[in-house]
Design an enzyme around this catalytic site. Sequence first.
Site, PDB file in Angstrom:
ATOM      1  N   HIS A  90      35.204 -19.617  15.546  1.00 11.42           N
ATOM      2  CA  HIS A  90      33.874 -19.558  14.932  1.00 11.42           C
ATOM      3  C   HIS A  90      32.963 -18.594  15.709  1.00 11.42           C
ATOM      4  O   HIS A  90      31.760 -18.836  15.875  1.00 11.42           O
ATOM      5  CB  HIS A  90      33.269 -20.969  14.870  1.00 11.42           C
ATOM      6  CG  HIS A  90      32.357 -21.188  13.691  1.00 11.42           C
ATOM      7  ND1 HIS A  90      32.703 -21.905  12.576  1.00 11.42           N
ATOM      8  CD2 HIS A  90      31.093 -20.779  13.448  1.00 11.42           C
ATOM      9  CE1 HIS A  90      31.701 -21.929  11.718  1.00 11.42           C
ATOM     10  NE2 HIS A  90      30.705 -21.249  12.226  1.00 11.42           N
ATOM     11  N   GLN A 122      32.209 -19.113   0.696  1.00 12.50           N
ATOM     12  CA  GLN A 122      32.548 -20.040   1.786  1.00 12.50           C
ATOM     13  C   GLN A 122      31.913 -21.392   1.506  1.00 12.50           C
ATOM     14  O   GLN A 122      30.705 -21.488   1.279  1.00 12.50           O
ATOM     15  CB  GLN A 122      32.032 -19.489   3.118  1.00 12.50           C
ATOM     16  CG  GLN A 122      32.222 -20.416   4.309  1.00 12.50           C
ATOM     17  CD  GLN A 122      31.009 -21.310   4.550  1.00 12.50           C
ATOM     18  OE1 GLN A 122      29.899 -20.972   4.173  1.00 12.50           O
ATOM     19  NE2 GLN A 122      31.240 -22.462   5.172  1.00 12.50           N
TER      20      GLN A 122
HETATM   21  C1  LIG Z   1      24.760 -15.964  12.358  1.00 14.89           C
HETATM   22  C2  LIG Z   1      26.101 -16.517  11.981  1.00 14.89           C
HETATM   23  C3  LIG Z   1      26.172 -17.500  11.008  1.00 14.89           C
HETATM   24  C4  LIG Z   1      27.420 -18.026  10.641  1.00 14.89           C
HETATM   25  N1  LIG Z   1      27.494 -18.930   9.620  1.00 14.89           N
HETATM   26  C5  LIG Z   1      28.694 -19.374   9.193  1.00 14.89           C
HETATM   27  C6  LIG Z   1      28.797 -20.240   8.078  1.00 14.89           C
HETATM   28  O1  LIG Z   1      27.799 -20.601   7.456  1.00 14.89           O
HETATM   29  N2  LIG Z   1      30.041 -20.660   7.699  1.00 14.89           N
HETATM   30  C7  LIG Z   1      31.177 -20.271   8.366  1.00 14.89           C
HETATM   31  O2  LIG Z   1      32.278 -20.663   8.001  1.00 14.89           O
HETATM   32  N3  LIG Z   1      31.103 -19.439   9.420  1.00 14.89           N
HETATM   33  C8  LIG Z   1      29.896 -18.980   9.843  1.00 14.89           C
HETATM   34  N4  LIG Z   1      29.831 -18.112  10.893  1.00 14.89           N
HETATM   35  C9  LIG Z   1      31.074 -17.705  11.596  1.00 14.89           C
HETATM   36  C10 LIG Z   1      31.666 -16.459  10.956  1.00 14.89           C
HETATM   37  O3  LIG Z   1      32.143 -16.712   9.678  1.00 14.89           O
HETATM   38  C11 LIG Z   1      32.820 -15.923  11.807  1.00 14.89           C
HETATM   39  O4  LIG Z   1      33.767 -16.939  12.022  1.00 14.89           O
HETATM   40  C12 LIG Z   1      32.343 -15.380  13.152  1.00 14.89           C
HETATM   41  O5  LIG Z   1      31.097 -14.756  13.017  1.00 14.89           O
HETATM   42  C13 LIG Z   1      33.346 -14.372  13.685  1.00 14.89           C
HETATM   43  O6  LIG Z   1      32.967 -13.909  14.929  1.00 14.89           O
HETATM   44  P1  LIG Z   1      32.171 -12.527  15.163  1.00 14.89           P
HETATM   45  O7  LIG Z   1      30.751 -12.762  14.732  1.00 14.89           O
HETATM   46  O8  LIG Z   1      32.269 -12.335  16.628  1.00 14.89           O
HETATM   47  O9  LIG Z   1      32.830 -11.466  14.327  1.00 14.89           O
HETATM   48  C14 LIG Z   1      28.597 -17.576  11.285  1.00 14.89           C
HETATM   49  C15 LIG Z   1      28.510 -16.578  12.256  1.00 14.89           C
HETATM   50  C16 LIG Z   1      27.277 -16.044  12.600  1.00 14.89           C
HETATM   51  C17 LIG Z   1      27.235 -14.944  13.644  1.00 14.89           C
END
Ligand SMILES: Cc1cc2nc3c(=O)[nH]c(=O)nc-3n(C[C@H](O)[C@H](O)[C@H](O)COP(=O)(O)O)c2cc1C
Length: 385
Positions: free
Chosen positions: A280, A129
């Site tokens: 997100h 990513q």
């Molecule tokens: C702790 C955490 C850190 C995240 N960091 C990123 C990131 O660095 N880049 C990104 O594109 N999405 C990031 N996300 C979003 C996830 O890729 C994803 O879109 C999201 O967690 C999906 O929802 P869910 O946690 O309810 O499954 C992050 C999510 C969490 C929970």
Amino acid sequence: MSDFLDFSEMRASARRRLPRAIFDYIDRGTEAETAIVGLRKAFDRRRIVQRALCDVSNPDLGVDIVGTRRAHPLIIAPTALAGLVRYDGEIEIARGAAQAGLPYCAATQASTRIEEIVARSPQTELWFQLYPWRDRTETLRLIDRVRALGIGTLLVTVDTPGSPKKVHNQRNGFTIPLKPSLRLGLDLMRHPGWSLGVMGRYWITRGLPSFDNYPGEVRTAITRSVSDPRFALTTNFERDLISAIRDRWPGHLIVKGIQHPDDAELAVSLGAQGVVISSHGGRNLDSLAHPLSVLPAIRSAIGGRALVLADSGIRHGSDIAKLIGAGADAVLAGRAFLWALATSGEAGVPRAAKLLIDELRTFMAFAGMRNLAALREAQWIDSSD
Ligand SMILES: Cc1cc2nc3c(=O)[nH]c(=O)nc-3n(C[C@H](O)[C@H](O)[C@H](O)COP(=O)(O)O)c2cc1C
């Protein structure tokens, strides 16, 4: 290793193990934190009109994702700083992903360098990513590093032009730079397993965690901020950026953080093989649309021509079915795998995957769905009760 039977048990177990500052960083949302509640409500409201009089002995969960036939429509989402959940957290998720047979998308803001994740999880299908930095040359250099490792899929996140407002992080002292406080100190003392087994172990073996993918000269421990403005997240996601990335990256390109059909169409016209429809996980803008609401229009615009992935709020196999029913080909889950990691380390990852997939299979059988395409043809209603 603790046992868990569903998402809420994983989350409860992770909550006991992690300092509150880390738990809240993963679990909670932004601003008034309405988005996460809203995600749940919309999933719960959605119901399927069951089909009967059909053979549901062996529902097919298979799907094509970037040229490969997969047994399941599930990918492990990129999550920053997974190494704070557990010592070597990114390596453990990556190895667990191989056991589960799922791709794992490593994050730009991981606390382990992508080179190290690749070297230490040779069986895993890794994606990367990208958070584009303000400095285009440095961003393209990072892409070159990923390309040299033989990684086949790059997922470019375009929905994050900076840090959202998270009052809980500020209250907990979980900010970058980290704000030492009595509250944070007590939080760490109440969780000696984490303080010694995760932070203490880093301290002894390699120093405090950092955003390890950042170049050496700007990489600092997470207790200090990256001050070089070249490495701030970009705020300009115009077509020129996607075209530059497309020109530099020979593999599959997926654009993450799309909600409008015109953006999906543009991403595909610029050479992306797919998009991720996302809010997100309710972690960015509290007022974003639910992927369930925007998926149908995006499916109409690009479905069949490009891969439509979706994420945000998956807690049950039925949530996966609902996102696919609304127009996704497959889904990503983030927190489910972080809770599994906190609870059971590497072994937790295939267990969390099996749990979600078994729930999805049960959903398909009971709803009378032979395969994932049937979910998109099914009749769905939003119930008001
Ligand atoms: C702790 C955490 C850190 C995240 N960091 C990123 C990131 O660095 N880049 C990104 O594109 N999405 C990031 N996300 C979003 C996830 O890729 C994803 O879109 C999201 O967690 C999906 O929802 P869910 O946690 O309810 O499954 C992050 C999510 C969490 C929970």
